[in-house]
Scaffold this active site. Structure first.
Site, short mmCIF file in Angstrom:
data_model
loop_
_atom_site.label_atom_id
_atom_site.label_comp_id
_atom_site.label_asym_id
_atom_site.label_seq_id
_atom_site.Cartn_x
_atom_site.Cartn_y
_atom_site.Cartn_z
N GLU A 143 32.41 -28.87 51.36
CA GLU A 143 31.46 -29.82 50.74
C GLU A 143 32.18 -30.89 49.92
O GLU A 143 32.05 -30.93 48.68
CB GLU A 143 30.44 -29.06 49.89
CG GLU A 143 29.54 -28.15 50.71
CD GLU A 143 28.50 -27.44 49.88
OE1 GLU A 143 28.67 -27.31 48.66
OE2 GLU A 143 27.50 -26.99 50.47
N GLU A 169 25.74 -23.69 56.45
CA GLU A 169 25.27 -22.79 55.40
C GLU A 169 23.79 -23.03 55.15
O GLU A 169 23.35 -24.17 55.12
CB GLU A 169 25.96 -23.09 54.05
CG GLU A 169 27.42 -22.85 53.98
CD GLU A 169 27.97 -23.23 52.59
OE1 GLU A 169 27.20 -23.27 51.62
OE2 GLU A 169 29.17 -23.50 52.51
C1 GAL Z 1 27.29 -24.27 48.73
C2 GAL Z 1 28.76 -23.90 48.75
C3 GAL Z 1 28.94 -22.40 48.89
C4 GAL Z 1 28.04 -21.67 47.93
C5 GAL Z 1 26.62 -22.11 48.15
C6 GAL Z 1 25.63 -21.41 47.28
O1 GAL Z 1 27.05 -25.55 48.26
O2 GAL Z 1 29.40 -24.53 49.82
O3 GAL Z 1 30.29 -22.08 48.66
O4 GAL Z 1 28.44 -21.97 46.63
O5 GAL Z 1 26.52 -23.49 47.89
O6 GAL Z 1 24.32 -21.89 47.50
#
Ligand code: GAL
Length: 675
Positions: A153, A309
């Site tokens: 990110e 994710e």
């Molecule tokens: C994302 C990040 C992950 C984790 C996740 C939690 O933005 O890439 O590592 O922190 O959020 O929601």
């Protein structure tokens, strides 16, 4: 993504971030067993593992990763192998304290979290390239590794950096862009408030200033910051590419992170991937999800993408972290797939017992495998297998929304007519109107070729280059329907008001320009009398924003009845130009208030709304010879949708599908299957 890159032919990839370094070795065996049980075939590994691999500078221990990759391979689980450069080790910052980013208040970021490195630090650059070289050389031919995941990110948590090395890089960047200092003075309008520069060496970063900082300077700073961050990605990508041939990605955050211009980023990756988290305060967060997914597919040029994710249930970093209710995760995942994702991934596989994210949901939650969440994870994994044929298919739309990160950066600066009118809110309002009308959309940049779209909507085009306005004008002349919302085309790419005033570049397309902005007080409203083409009158309530318009040939279809604009003054206009129409909506209207206006807009664009199905997403993906129709029911009632084809879940022929409250269905129909 091109098929040659997709390692999961005819199947949707399924899995998540896997952080086994947080667990004793015996847990790994249970993990791979459970992964198989859940249908997991893809995991991202090593995203935060720098300190566990480069133990001290240039001293590596890959033994655990060797073992892990072999274990995953033995269980036929493919790996998206990461470079952990979002989180350099403690030894790195001890050796190179100046490699820390410094915030606008001059405070260096402290260790003990993640993301504290300066993207302009030469030591950081050297270290990330060294690591990327090392890991890619080692695993280039590992049979489990099918993708590379650079960093995590980009742009969050650290984007801007006010360190000395960043300021030096900023001056070099400006020199390259403007060649001489006179160019900077002209572009930034430094005659205002006596800001004229005689040398690049005097130019600061726009850190804390006593009053509003030069807006053109801030806009260039946003561009510079984005370029600096992207240059770090390119360094790592090129280092990996020197050794390895697998596709390289980095996880975006479309419409959730603001400082990366994803039109530019998407050109640099082999496969676009995106992270998305529901915004808890929003009871209709699934609409924000849909927006982000459409934006991701659009920056990917329409190609399928990786949902890198999302969450099985609650996150832990919002104020009130609302857990997903039964079925919600499945609907969310399917919405991403319906909007072009070929992979469904979560943060993360197993919930962390320790650390800042221990309250974050996971595929294997703290409650274990007998939990509702794990059972739903399993059933999602199984269902995705039934939808495998969808992989590689495309989404076709004939409506586009204009989205330009530069306009977002500029509109969000201080000292605007009203800080209550925000880019993101305008974007969401217009997107939601179309969503509720059952009209699915692409996003486009105002410079893009728009000729394939029947309708183009510009909810927040505050910054509009003259040449892009000409592009929009040609689009209308050639038969397109263009809808422009208030506060559009106010400034050019230097945040300078257009020579002939607000909105002037769109005067030909819209037949109107703006004499004065008339924002409203917090509780103030203004009524617009809208005359629908049906002859019906609608009293629409505007909040936040109205305008005083000057007509140049447009027909007035809505007038202000009260508020600061004069009574009977034009509020909503429709202009005929060439073979098309340009609409201008000069007030801030809610999703509901926009409904009658959009009914007429759809008529101009030969589109039909499906308001009777508000709350039910019906989305299509296509292969050359097949169509997949996704029905996702967000309502509390059963819906029945006539669809002739094969229900992909039950593998039964269907004339129609009955979708439970909160349920979903996927039907494969013939190519031009009807609603
Ligand atoms: C994302 C990040 C992950 C984790 C996740 C939690 O933005 O890439 O590592 O922190 O959020 O929601």
């Amino acid at each position: 993504m091109s098929q040659q890159f997709w390692p999961f032919s005819k199947s949707i990839a399924y899995g998540g971030d896997y952080n086994p370094e947080q667990w004793p070795r015996e847990v790994w065996d249970e993990d791979v067993k459970l992964m198989r049980e859940a249908g997991v075939n893809f995991v991202s590994v090593g995203i935060f593992s720098w300190a566990m691999i480069e133990i001290s500078e240039n001293e590596y221990d890959f033994s655990w990763l060797d073992e892990l990759l072999d274990l995953l391979h033995a269980h036929e689980i493919k790996v998206d192998l990461a470079t952990p450069t979002a989180s350099p080790p403690a030894w790195f910052f001890a050796a190179y304290p100046h490699a820390r980013a410094i915030n606008a208040d001059g405070v260096p970021m402290g260790f003990g979290s993640r993301g504290m490195a300066s993207h302009s630090s030469p030591e950081y650059h050297e270290a990330i390239v060294r690591y990327a070289n090392k890991i890619s050389r080692r695993y280039a031919d590992h049979p489990a590794v099918v993708m590379w995941h650079v960093h995590n990110e980009y742009g969050v948590p650290v984007g801007e950096d006010f360190s000395e090395q960043s300021v030096q890089a900023w001056r070099r960047w400006l020199q390259e862009k403007y060649t001489d200092i006179a160019g900077v003075n002209e572009a930034w309008g430094t005659a205002f408030w006596g800001q004229r520069y005689t040398t690049f060496d005097h130019i600061p970063a726009p850190a804390r200033t006593p009053s509003a900082a030069n807006p053109a300077m801030q806009l260039d700073w946003a561009r510079f910051t984005d370029d600096q961050i992207r240059a770090c990605f390119i360094r790592e990508r090129d280092a990996i590419r020197a050794h390895a041939s697998q596709p390289i990605t980095t996880n975006f955050m479309a419409h959730q992170a603001w400082n990366t211009d994803l039109w530019k980023w998407a050109k640099e990756v082999d496969i676009v991937s995106d992270d998305h988290y529901l915004w808890s305060p929003d009871p209709d967060a699934h609409i924000g999800l849909a927006l982000a997914a459409d934006l991701t597919r659009s920056v990917a040029g329409g190609k399928p993408w990786v949902l890198m994710e999302h969450s099985t249930s609650a996150v832990n970093w919002q104020g009130r972290n609302i857990a997903k209710r039964p079925g919600e995760m499945h609907r969310n995942a399917l919405t991403h797939v319906a909007r072009g994702a070929d992979a469904v991934m979560f943060f993360q596989w197993r919930a962390s017992r320790r650390g800042a994210e221990k309250f974050h949901s996971a595929m294997v939650p703290h409650a274990g495998t007998n939990s509702r969440i794990f059972q739903e994870v399993k059933s999602l994994g199984q269902n995705l297998q039934y939808y495998g044929a969808v992989q590689g298919s495309l989404v076709r739309n004939n409506v586009a929304i204009l989205y330009d990160w530069e306009s977002l950066w500029a509109q969000d600066l201080e000292w605007r007519p009203s800080d209550a009118l925000g880019f993101r809110e305008q974007m969401r309002t217009y997107y939601e109107r179309l969503w509720r009308d059952g009209i699915s959309v692409d996003f486009a940049h105002p410079s893009h070729d728009l000729s394939s779209y029947e309708l183009v909507v510009a909810p927040a085009s505050y910054l509009l280059r003259s040449e892009d306005a000409e592009n929009l004008t040609r689009y209308v002349e050639n038969g397109g329907t263009l809808v422009v919302a208030c506060f559009a085309a106010a400034v050019d790419e230097y945040d300078a008001v257009h020579p002939d005033g607000f909105g002037a570049p769109l005067k030909t397309a819209l037949g109107v320009s703006v004499e004065e902005y008339l924002p409203l007080r917090e509780s103030e409203t203004s009524t617009i009398n809208y005359q629908a083409s049906s002859g019906q009158h609608h009293a629409l309530t505007a909040t936040i924003w109205t305008e005083d318009l000057t007509l140049f040939g447009a027909k007035v279809v809505g007038q202000y009845e009260d508020g600061p604009a004069a009574e009977s003054a034009p509020a909503i206009t429709r202009n005929a130009l060439g073979a098309g129409h340009g609409w201008y909506i000069s007030a801030n209207l809610s999703v509901t208030e926009l409904a009658p206006v959009f009914s007429d807009i759809y008529a101009d664009a030969n589109l039909s709304a499906h308001r009777e199905l508000d709350g039910v997403e019906i989305l299509r993906r296509h292969h050359q010879d097949a169509e997949y129709v996704f029905v996702i029911n967000h309502l509390n009632e059963v819906v029945e949708i006539p669809l002739v084809g094969r229900n992909m879940l039950t593998n039964e022929p269907a004339d129609s599908v009955t979708v439970d409250a909160g349920g979903y269905a996927v039907v494969q129909t013939s190519q031009n299957g009807e609603r």
